[in-house]
Design a protein around this motif. Structure first.
Motif, mmCIF file in Angstrom:
data_model
loop_
_atom_site.group_PDB
_atom_site.id
_atom_site.type_symbol
_atom_site.label_atom_id
_atom_site.label_comp_id
_atom_site.label_asym_id
_atom_site.label_seq_id
_atom_site.Cartn_x
_atom_site.Cartn_y
_atom_site.Cartn_z
ATOM 1 N N PHE A 272 0.834 -1.198 0.000
ATOM 2 C CA PHE A 272 0.000 0.000 0.000
ATOM 3 C C PHE A 272 0.874 1.256 0.000
ATOM 4 O O PHE A 272 1.818 1.351 0.789
ATOM 5 C CB PHE A 272 -0.914 0.020 1.233
ATOM 6 N N ALA A 273 0.546 2.194 -0.875
ATOM 7 C CA ALA A 273 1.257 3.472 -0.940
ATOM 8 C C ALA A 273 0.248 4.605 -0.805
ATOM 9 O O ALA A 273 -0.868 4.531 -1.326
ATOM 10 C CB ALA A 273 2.032 3.605 -2.250
ATOM 11 N N PHE A 274 0.643 5.663 -0.116
ATOM 12 C CA PHE A 274 -0.227 6.817 0.091
ATOM 13 C C PHE A 274 0.518 8.094 -0.292
ATOM 14 O O PHE A 274 1.615 8.350 0.211
ATOM 15 C CB PHE A 274 -0.668 6.902 1.562
ATOM 16 N N GLU A 275 -0.078 8.877 -1.171
ATOM 17 C CA GLU A 275 0.485 10.179 -1.527
ATOM 18 C C GLU A 275 -0.315 11.235 -0.790
ATOM 19 O O GLU A 275 -1.497 11.428 -1.032
ATOM 20 C CB GLU A 275 0.402 10.413 -3.041
ATOM 21 N N VAL A 276 0.344 11.933 0.156
ATOM 22 C CA VAL A 276 -0.360 12.875 1.025
ATOM 23 C C VAL A 276 0.295 14.252 0.943
ATOM 24 O O VAL A 276 0.400 14.966 1.940
ATOM 25 C CB VAL A 276 -0.387 12.363 2.481
ATOM 26 N N ILE A 277 0.768 14.591 -0.249
ATOM 27 C CA ILE A 277 1.442 15.870 -0.469
ATOM 28 C C ILE A 277 0.610 16.770 -1.379
ATOM 29 O O ILE A 277 0.397 17.947 -1.090
ATOM 30 C CB ILE A 277 2.848 15.653 -1.073
ATOM 31 N N GLY A 278 0.131 16.192 -2.482
ATOM 32 C CA GLY A 278 -0.570 16.996 -3.478
ATOM 33 C C GLY A 278 0.387 17.426 -4.566
ATOM 34 O O GLY A 278 0.493 18.604 -4.894
ATOM 35 N N ASN A 279 1.089 16.462 -5.144
ATOM 36 C CA ASN A 279 2.090 16.730 -6.176
ATOM 37 C C ASN A 279 2.034 15.585 -7.184
ATOM 38 O O ASN A 279 2.126 14.412 -6.799
ATOM 39 C CB ASN A 279 3.479 16.843 -5.528
ATOM 40 N N THR A 280 1.898 15.900 -8.453
ATOM 41 C CA THR A 280 1.732 14.826 -9.439
ATOM 42 C C THR A 280 2.962 13.938 -9.549
ATOM 43 O O THR A 280 2.839 12.731 -9.785
ATOM 44 C CB THR A 280 1.399 15.430 -10.817
ATOM 45 N N ASP A 281 4.147 14.500 -9.368
ATOM 46 C CA ASP A 281 5.363 13.679 -9.442
ATOM 47 C C ASP A 281 5.398 12.643 -8.325
ATOM 48 O O ASP A 281 5.799 11.494 -8.542
ATOM 49 C CB ASP A 281 6.616 14.560 -9.372
ATOM 50 N N THR A 282 4.974 13.058 -7.116
ATOM 51 C CA THR A 282 5.001 12.095 -6.012
ATOM 52 C C THR A 282 3.851 11.100 -6.110
ATOM 53 O O THR A 282 3.950 9.990 -5.581
ATOM 54 C CB THR A 282 4.982 12.814 -4.644
#
Length: 382
Positions: A272-282
């Motif tokens: 499971f991965a979570f992107e919690v920044i708000g950046n398309t690259d991340t």
């Protein structure tokens, strides 16, 4: 700062109080006197007691996320009902409440669906800055001021639709529970409702701010065996480890892309991965960090307006999943007050997410702390 000017009987009068106004992006907020209109039918006027600062508020001030300005920002608020408009039945004056950026009208197709939580009356995806009738309740210097997501909590008093207000337990500590309006349910729900993290799984969390660490807490509670935290600000690593992160990575200190390092650490990728920044690259980096066949990537952060994702679709073909999650898929009015009760009953403790509390008039100092990465969640007290 003077106290708000309130008449003895306020339910049908304009209240003059202090609010922080964003006249334009890339500039400090201006604390000024505003007039707050009485609630119209179906609306609630609330005395704000505390408000959290969210990364979304910062993105708006930085000009990354576009909303109508000038506006009173803030969407993570706890307060007390001051007056109600005609037809309001779920709350009454004196009730402790939370404001929700995602409403729950309990009538539209998404509210009625057992899973959906994106009420058709939401103001997040296409913010108008206006109430549902197309007007504003705020005035400053003779000019109408927009609201944010139908909430606006950087003010001593705000007007919110009943569908975006939830009554909470009378025992709720009002200086603590404002983060239940956004950060906590957004993070917990991304884990429990969207990803459905399983015991013994491996996870990676991109972004270790307030919401990111709520995700970490959820992953730990779900029994994840390994939780990798990714952030460029290493000051966040100690609190992240205290809340359950097992490995910390700063992409700027790595000799290869962080997703490659994550895959090496986990034998091919995380569950499971979570992107919690708000950046398309991340977002792409998080997706590439997932194991093929069953890896799940959840996009939690709000990327800049008009941005676009770009990645090789072969990433999805071998059964990786990319999901979005807003407010953790919780139906706000139905579910979040129950989270507050669970917090009061000490079923979980989110107090470590609040690292700073400042008086409302120091709101610009609070944003400086957030911008510099010196705080996890800063709460303003009114």
């Amino acid at each position: 700062m003077e106290q708000a000017e309130i008449s003895t009987e306020t339910s049908s009068t304009v209240i003059t109080c202090w609010a922080a106004i964003a006249w334009t992006a890339n500039a400090p907020l201006s604390i000024e006197k505003v007039e707050v209109d009485p609630p119209k039918p179906g609306e609630v006027r609330i005395k704000i007691i505390s408000s959290g600062l969210c990364g979304t508020d910062k993105h708006i001030l930085d000009g990354k996320n576009k909303v109508p300005l000038p506006a009173i920002l803030g969407h993570e608020g706890a307060g007390i009902v001051e007056s109600i408009g005609e037809g309001v039945t779920s709350v009454k004056p004196g009730d402790k409440v939370l404001t929700f950026p995602i409403p729950e009208c309990k009538e539209c197709q998404f509210c009625l669906h057992p899973k959906g939580n994106m009420c058709l009356k939401e103001k997040v995806l296409s913010p108008t800055g206006l109430m549902l009738d197309g007007t504003s309740r705020f005035t400053c210097r003779g000019r109408k001021i927009y609201n944010l997501f139908g909430t606006s909590t950087f003010t001593e008093y705000t007007v919110v639709h009943e569908i975006a207000v939830g009554k909470i337990d009378a025992a709720a500590p009002m200086d603590k529970v404002c983060i239940m309006s956004c950060a906590v349910p957004t993070g917990f729900g991304a884990v429990f409702n969207t990803a459905r993290v399983t015991p013994g799984s491996t996870c990676v969390v991109f972004g270790l701010g307030g919401v990111g660490l709520a995700v970490v807490m959820g992953c730990k509670a779900s029994g994840a065996s390994r939780i990798i935290g990714v952030d460029i600000n290493e000051k966040k690593f100690p609190p992240a480890r205290a809340l359950g992160v097992t490995d910390c990575l700063n992409p700027r200190n790595l000799k290869k892309p962080v997703q490659e390092v994550v895959k090496e650490m986990t034998g091919g990728g995380v569950d499971f991965a979570f992107e919690v920044i708000g950046n398309t690259d991340t977002v792409v980096a998080a997706l590439e960090s997932c194991h093929m066949s069953y890896g799940v990537c959840v996009m939690v952060g709000e990327s800049p307006s008009n941005s676009r994702l770009s990645f090789d679709p072969i990433l999805l073909l071998p059964e990786r999943s990319l999901k979005g999650s807003i407010m953790g898929e919780y139906k706000t009015r139905s579910c979040i007050p129950k989270l507050v009760t669970d917090y009061i009953q000490k079923k979980f403790n989110t107090d470590p997410l609040i690292t700073h509390q400042l008086p409302f008039q120091k709101i610009n100092e609070a944003f400086e702390l957030l911008h510099g990465g010196y705080c996890i969640r800063c709460v303003l007290l009114f």
